[in-house]
Design an enzyme around this catalytic site. Structure first.
Site, PDB file in Angstrom:
ATOM      1  N   ASP A 131       0.701  -1.189  -0.006  1.00 52.53           N
ATOM      2  CA  ASP A 131       0.082  -0.161  -0.103  1.00 52.53           C
ATOM      3  C   ASP A 131       0.975   1.229  -0.103  1.00 52.53           C
ATOM      4  O   ASP A 131       1.793   1.252   0.910  1.00 52.53           O
ATOM      5  CB  ASP A 131      -0.853  -0.096   1.247  1.00 52.53           C
ATOM      6  N   ASN A 182      -2.625  12.520  -3.868  1.00 55.51           N
ATOM      7  CA  ASN A 182      -3.697  12.738  -4.817  1.00 55.51           C
ATOM      8  C   ASN A 182      -4.555  14.090  -4.635  1.00 55.51           C
ATOM      9  O   ASN A 182      -4.726  14.918  -5.834  1.00 55.51           O
ATOM     10  CB  ASN A 182      -4.636  11.589  -4.750  1.00 55.51           C
ATOM     11  N   HIS A 216      -5.683  13.845  -9.433  1.00 57.72           N
ATOM     12  CA  HIS A 216      -5.736  12.320  -9.883  1.00 57.72           C
ATOM     13  C   HIS A 216      -4.681  12.164 -11.070  1.00 57.72           C
ATOM     14  O   HIS A 216      -4.062  11.123 -11.152  1.00 57.72           O
ATOM     15  CB  HIS A 216      -7.165  12.003 -10.450  1.00 57.72           C
ATOM     16  N   ASP A 266      -2.087   9.203 -10.590  1.00 55.76           N
ATOM     17  CA  ASP A 266      -2.301   7.892 -11.558  1.00 55.76           C
ATOM     18  C   ASP A 266      -0.805   7.759 -12.057  1.00 55.76           C
ATOM     19  O   ASP A 266      -0.491   6.575 -12.291  1.00 55.76           O
ATOM     20  CB  ASP A 266      -2.954   8.163 -12.666  1.00 55.76           C
ATOM     21  N   GLU A 284      -4.802   2.146  -4.375  1.00 53.49           N
ATOM     22  CA  GLU A 284      -3.347   2.000  -4.252  1.00 53.49           C
ATOM     23  C   GLU A 284      -2.576   1.086  -3.438  1.00 53.49           C
ATOM     24  O   GLU A 284      -1.772   0.916  -3.482  1.00 53.49           O
ATOM     25  CB  GLU A 284      -2.877   3.489  -3.690  1.00 53.49           C
TER      26      GLU A 284
END
Length: 193
Positions: A78, A86, A91, A95, A121
């Protein structure tokens, strides 16, 4: 007789053309099916296998390990502080970070190992024929690879991108898929703490 021979010759040519068209269509259909199969098991953002494929492969690998008497380790990973990253950079940047981390994870594991996007994630890595001490070494290799590969934006954010990893191994930590995932998840949350 000559007319009939000409018609037979024309029919044979049309039949050969139809056969070639059918062969071409079959090749195109086979290629399209392969592409569809790949899309069905792959996460579009990271290029890793998706969660549904993870569940299928985990069940299959556990059955094989049970039959062959071999170990199977699972890493649950994680990204730390990903939501804050983010929120701060948006975003598209989040990404891009996920894609970079997926690449680093893939480069840090053996060809026989499999990496999956588990959700958000979170990533999962299956390590066939891998004991817990070996899996811990792989987890550390992944952790160091992620920590060591920094970009300017991450450096301005908090200095480094880090990843927390939990390890579980079949059969000692679980003999069924859900049990193995639960132990790896608990180890992940302990690592985050």
């Amino acid at each position: 007789f000559n007319e009939m021979a000409g018609r037979i010759s024309e029919s044979r040519l049309r039949l050969e053309e139809a056969h070639d068209d059918l062969a071409r269509s079959n090749r195109d259909l086979t290629d399209a099916n392969r592409t569809l199969e790949t899309l069905a098991i792959t996460d579009g953002l990271t290029g890793l296998y998706n969660r549904r494929h993870f569940q299928d492969v985990l069940e299959r690998e556990l059955a094989r390990c049970l039959r062959d008497g071999k170990a199977l380790s699972l890493l649950m990973c994680d990204l730390d502080r990903f939501k804050a990253y983010n929120d701060r950079f948006g975003h598209p940047e989040g990404d891009a970070l996920l894609r970079r981390v997926a690449t680093l994870v893939t480069k840090s594991i053996r060809h026989s190992d499999m990496a999956f996007r588990y959700g958000g994630e979170e990533l999962a890595v299956l390590l066939p024929a891998c004991s817990k001490p070996q899996a811990r070494q792989v987890a550390e290799k992944v952790r160091l690879a992620v920590r060591g590969a920094q970009d300017e934006r991450v450096a301005r954010f908090r200095g480094v991108t880090t990843i927390s990893i939990g390890v579980a191994t079949f059969p000692e930590d679980g003999r069924v898929a859900r049990g193995l995932v639960d132990v790896a998840d608990a180890a992940l949350y302990a690592a985050k703490a």
